[in-house]
Design an enzyme around this catalytic site. Structure first.
Site, short mmCIF file in Angstrom:
data_model
loop_
_atom_site.label_atom_id
_atom_site.label_comp_id
_atom_site.label_asym_id
_atom_site.label_seq_id
_atom_site.Cartn_x
_atom_site.Cartn_y
_atom_site.Cartn_z
N ASN A 64 -15.74 7.35 23.36
CA ASN A 64 -14.79 8.12 24.16
C ASN A 64 -13.96 7.17 25.03
OD1 ASN A 64 -13.69 9.66 26.26
ND2 ASN A 64 -15.07 11.33 25.72
N ARG A 97 -6.72 16.19 28.53
CA ARG A 97 -6.96 17.27 29.50
C ARG A 97 -5.66 17.96 29.83
NH1 ARG A 97 -12.32 16.73 32.26
NH2 ARG A 97 -11.58 18.50 33.42
N ARG A 139 -4.94 13.98 33.35
CA ARG A 139 -5.37 13.03 34.38
C ARG A 139 -5.72 11.66 33.81
NH1 ARG A 139 -11.13 15.56 36.07
NH2 ARG A 139 -9.82 17.38 36.33
N HIS A 140 -6.04 11.59 32.53
CA HIS A 140 -6.25 10.26 31.93
C HIS A 140 -5.40 10.05 30.69
CE1 HIS A 140 -9.41 12.64 30.02
NE2 HIS A 140 -10.22 12.55 31.05
N THR A 168 -15.65 15.14 35.42
CA THR A 168 -15.72 15.06 33.97
C THR A 168 -16.27 16.41 33.49
OG1 THR A 168 -16.68 13.85 32.11
CG2 THR A 168 -18.02 13.99 34.10
N THR A 169 -16.37 16.60 32.17
CA THR A 169 -16.85 17.89 31.67
C THR A 169 -18.25 18.18 32.22
OG1 THR A 169 -15.74 17.21 29.65
CG2 THR A 169 -16.98 19.25 29.55
N HIS A 189 -10.09 12.87 24.91
CA HIS A 189 -9.98 14.18 25.56
C HIS A 189 -8.61 14.28 26.22
CE1 HIS A 189 -12.10 17.26 28.46
NE2 HIS A 189 -10.98 17.73 27.96
N HIS A 201 -22.62 13.13 26.22
CA HIS A 201 -22.40 13.24 27.67
C HIS A 201 -23.51 12.52 28.45
CE1 HIS A 201 -19.81 14.93 30.76
NE2 HIS A 201 -20.87 14.78 31.52
N ALA A 202 -23.08 11.55 29.21
CA ALA A 202 -23.96 10.77 30.10
C ALA A 202 -25.03 9.97 29.37
CB ALA A 202 -24.57 11.68 31.17
N ARG A 227 -3.45 3.11 38.54
CA ARG A 227 -2.33 2.28 38.97
C ARG A 227 -0.97 2.85 38.54
NH1 ARG A 227 -1.68 -3.07 40.59
NH2 ARG A 227 -3.56 -2.54 41.74
N ASP A 229 -11.33 7.89 27.01
CA ASP A 229 -10.63 8.46 28.18
C ASP A 229 -10.78 7.59 29.41
OD1 ASP A 229 -10.62 10.56 26.46
OD2 ASP A 229 -12.06 11.74 27.60
N HIS A 230 -11.96 6.99 29.53
CA HIS A 230 -12.27 6.24 30.75
C HIS A 230 -11.39 5.01 30.90
CE1 HIS A 230 -15.71 8.92 31.10
NE2 HIS A 230 -15.88 8.72 29.80
N GLY A 232 -18.94 7.63 26.26
CA GLY A 232 -17.79 6.98 26.85
C GLY A 232 -18.10 6.13 28.07
N GLU A 287 -21.95 20.21 19.47
CA GLU A 287 -22.30 19.00 20.23
C GLU A 287 -23.07 19.47 21.45
OE1 GLU A 287 -19.11 16.27 21.30
OE2 GLU A 287 -20.29 15.52 22.98
N GLU A 317 -11.00 16.06 21.85
CA GLU A 317 -11.66 17.04 22.72
C GLU A 317 -10.57 17.77 23.47
OE1 GLU A 317 -15.60 14.43 23.89
OE2 GLU A 317 -14.19 15.05 25.42
#
Ligand code: PXP
Length: 271
Positions: free
Chosen positions: A8, A54, A58-59, A119-120, A52, A224-225, A19, A10-11, A246, A172, A79
């Site tokens: 993932n 969104r 935001r990302h 996050t989700t 993802h 996730h996580a 920035r 997105d991060h 991710g 998932e 996603e």
């Protein structure tokens, strides 16, 4: 066969937006570029790129999705929230690359989306919106060239049954509660997490949910996580075919580079 790894990215875009948030409207996107990150992840052995888009952007930005669809050499998993606007973006992205002989994104994972969450946070309530989601799943599967549609849900039989009824191809399962128990207990199975469950309890829930998913003809995914400490027991669950990870990979990339961070995660999954 070991589970496939969806990385993932997105991060990476989250760091960029810290920035460059206000400059996208001027055509300036800046670094680090999630599209280049996807390329590095592929070189490290990523089987899938997970992205993802969104609703609040935001990302990842629309430009990122379009370039990812054009350039990624592995499968793309988009996603997204289950909304008409997102379905339209998926259709448009497909249209942009169909003439290149590509059918990207190949997989669409429907996730719940709250604007305030970092996050989700929880799984999609498929049972509570069965008829609306059935229509969206049908539309996505009907895109030219077809698509695999996955539901991001909690380990809950009611949600699994509903996902099958709605026509999803895969579930998932949200591994956040397992990861939280792992963090609090330090990986010690004799202890309980804040929800009163041990790691073994969470693994049993994931195992049973996966079993039910496969019995209903859907694919068993999780994410996730997940991180370098807790991924092993999840990767070894019977019949699991994909893991989507991710934050931990992108964090490790700050020290060892993304290519190496992905390769390290692949090695743990394959062990
Ligand atoms: N799967 C889904 C459906 C997600 O929403 C996320 C977070 O974007 C992930 C997997 C990856 O989670 P993490 O970044 O915690 O590894």
């Amino acid at each position: 066969m070991p589970a496939l790894l969806g990385v993932n990215i997105d991060h990476v875009a989250t760091i960029r937006q810290a920035r460059y948030r206000d400059q996208a409207e001027h055509g300036v996107f800046g670094e680090p570029d999630p599209v280049l990150a996807a390329h590095e992840a592929e070189l490290g052995g990523a089987d899938i790129i997970t992205a993802h888009l969104r609703e609040d952007r935001r990302h990842l930005q629309d430009r990122d999705l379009e370039l990812l669809a054009r350039t990624s050499r592995v499968r793309l998993n988009l996603e997204m929230a289950a909304t008409d606007a997102m379905v339209e973006i998926t259709r448009r992205t497909r249209g942009q690359v169909l003439n290149l002989g590509l059918r990207r994104p190949e997989m669409i994972t429907l996730v719940p989306e709250g604007r305030q969450e970092v996050t989700t946070e929880g799984g999609l309530d498929v049972a509570g919106q069965l008829s609306r989601l059935s229509v969206i799943v049908r539309t996505l599967k009907g895109l030219e060239g077809g698509a695999v549609v996955s539901a991001f849900i909690d380990c809950d039989d009611r949600q699994v049954e509903a996902a099958a009824k709605a026509g999803f191809d895969a579930c998932e399962f949200h591994t956040g509660p397992y990861a939280a128990a792992f963090a609090v207990t330090g990986g010690d199975d004799r202890l309980k997490g804040r929800d009163g469950r041990s790691i073994a309890d969470h693994l049993a829930m994931l195992r049973d949910a996966g079993h039910r998913t496969r019995a209903l003809g859907m694919r068993f995914h999780a994410g996730h996580a997940l991180n370098y400490a807790n991924v092993g027991p999840v990767a070894r669950l019977a019949g699991i075919t994909e893991l989507h990870i991710g934050h931990s990979i992108v964090s490790r990339a700050a020290y060892v580079g993304l290519r190496q961070a992905v390769a390290d995660m692949k090695a743990l999954i394959g062990r």
